[in-house]
Design an enzyme around this catalytic site. Structure first.
Site, short mmCIF file in Angstrom:
data_model
loop_
_atom_site.label_atom_id
_atom_site.label_comp_id
_atom_site.label_asym_id
_atom_site.label_seq_id
_atom_site.Cartn_x
_atom_site.Cartn_y
_atom_site.Cartn_z
N TYR A 1 -11.07 -9.10 -10.78
CA TYR A 1 -10.76 -8.66 -12.15
C TYR A 1 -11.32 -9.59 -13.22
CZ TYR A 1 -7.68 -4.99 -10.36
OH TYR A 1 -7.17 -3.88 -9.73
N LYS B 1 -6.94 -10.99 3.08
CA LYS B 1 -7.78 -10.34 4.08
C LYS B 1 -8.77 -11.39 4.60
CE LYS B 1 -9.20 -6.54 6.21
NZ LYS B 1 -8.40 -5.81 7.22
N ASP C 1 -3.92 -4.91 4.52
CA ASP C 1 -3.85 -3.51 4.98
C ASP C 1 -2.58 -3.28 5.80
OD1 ASP C 1 -5.08 -5.24 6.77
OD2 ASP C 1 -6.61 -3.83 7.43
N ASP D 1 -2.20 -6.10 -7.87
CA ASP D 1 -2.17 -4.89 -8.70
C ASP D 1 -1.80 -3.69 -7.83
OD1 ASP D 1 -2.50 -3.04 -10.70
OD2 ASP D 1 -4.69 -3.14 -10.73
N ASP E 1 2.21 -1.43 -7.39
CA ASP E 1 2.48 0.00 -7.57
C ASP E 1 3.09 0.58 -6.29
OD1 ASP E 1 1.20 -0.27 -10.06
OD2 ASP E 1 0.26 1.70 -9.92
MG MG Z 1 -1.71 -1.66 -12.04
#
Ligand code: MG
Ligand code: NAI
Length: 327
Positions: free
Chosen positions: A119, A166, A198, A222, A226
């Site tokens: 990001y 990972k 994962d 991020d 969610d």
């Molecule tokens: Mg988000």
């Protein structure tokens, strides 16, 4: 007097910010608010999603209370987090009594690194049809986020910190993060373990109770926040705090939700619990807890917006929460 920069932003960001303000008005705390613009609408109006005046005002404030941005989120909230060096993005996902969700008894706090990883936005087009992104992971940022996670666990009396990465594929970047995690863990008498991201997603859906505090890099954080919100009842319930040395930004995990914007049905809970996080941050712990209890009572009484099965509008649910503040 604390100076709060208020940025409602786009879509339901504006709607849930109205709820936050209704609640804050009732609590009557020594906060001074500066209303600022940023987001898709600001881009249209000023040619910049994060106008210079907004950033200047934000820098003069003690904290930012943020609603949501739309398509410009990367230029607004992701940038604000980096500009203000609010390196720790704290995102609790907790079960609520009375919410029909995939699981009960979930109490996870995700601690997401906020200043680097993919990001950073270092993306390039090498040639037509060939693109590249750089993933930056440093020892310095990894150390401070892992330390933050362990300190949070210690402060809140939590049993375990889990790193998600990972490292079997991204051997350098995730490898560094994982190594640093176990180096820092040695300084704490708190259980430490790790999972590949994962597999962690599967465990989080099937047995989320194995997680307590979770620490991870920016993009994984991020995504997984969610996911965690989804297992306890959705994004309408998920608050967050971005905390740094000097600044803090408080915002719900959700975005502008254009699919429901303008209908007055956004769940104000995520934003109001975000206010709770801000109150606790500034030392108003009792007020924060009182507001949390009011939200819990309102939800368990079924006085909710449609996402949780109720039939109230945003403003009506906010008023129910305010009524429950007096109890
Ligand atoms: Mg988000
Ligand atoms: P979103 O988080 O806005 O919405 C995802 C889903 O959750 C939608 O179905 C929405 O209706 C539901 N939802 C979210 N908040 C809710 C609430 N308070 N009450 C009830 N339902 C709620 O993510 P989406 O749809 O992927 O993105 C929409 C826009 O928001 C995009 O332009 C995106 O760039 C932006 N965005 C901004 C963020 C930010 O400012 N922090 C974060 C995520 C997305």
């Amino acid at each position: 007097m604390k100076r709060i920069a208020v940025i409602p932003g786009d879509g339901i960001g504006k709607e849930v910010m109205d709820s936050a303000m209704m609640v804050l008005e009732c609590l009557d705390l020594p906060f001074e608010y500066t209303w600022l613009e940023a987001g898709d609408a600001a881009l249209e109006k000023f040619g910049k999603a994060l106008p210079d005046e907004t950033l200047e005002e934000v820098r003069k404030s003690d904290a930012v209370l943020f609603g949501a941005a739309g398509e410009t989120a990367a230029d607004v909230i992701v940038r604000l987090r980096m500009e203000l060096d609010t390196f720790a993005n704290v995102r609790p996902a907790k079960s609520f009594e009375g919410v029909k969700a995939l699981h009960d008894n979930v109490d996870i706090v995700i601690v997401r690194e906020n200043t680097e990883c993919l990001y950073k936005g270092f993306e390039f087009e090498i040639e037509k049809g060939v693109t590249q992104a750089l993933r930056i992971i440093t020892r310095k940022a990894s150390e401070r986020i892992v330390r933050y996670a362990f300190e949070l666990a210690k402060r809140e009396g939590r049993r375990k910190v889990t790193a998600l990465h990972k490292a079997n594929v991204m051997r350098k970047t995730c490898g560094l993060f994982k190594d640093v995690f176990y180096e820092v863990a040695k300084n704490y008498e708190i259980q430490a373990d790790d999972y590949y991201i994962d597999a962690a997603c599967m465990y989080m859906v099937m047995k989320p109770q194995i997680f307590d505090v979770v620490v991870t890099t920016n993009m994984f954080g991020d995504i997984v926040s969610d996911l965690a919100a989804g297992i306890v009842g959705g994004l309408g319930l998920a608050p967050s705090a971005n905390v740094g040395e000097r600044y803090a930004i408080f915002e719900p995990v959700h975005g502008a939700a254009f699919d429901i914007a303008g209908k007055g049905i956004a769940n104000p809970t995520a934003m109001i619990l975000t206010v709770c996080m801000m109150l606790k941050h500034f030392g108003y712990v009792e007020a924060g807890k009182k507001l949390e209890r009011a939200v819990e009572r309102t939800i368990s009484a079924g006085k909710t917006t449609p996402d949780l099965g109720g039939n109230l509008k945003t403003e009506e649910m906010t008023n129910e929460i305010i009524k429950n503040l007096d109890l």
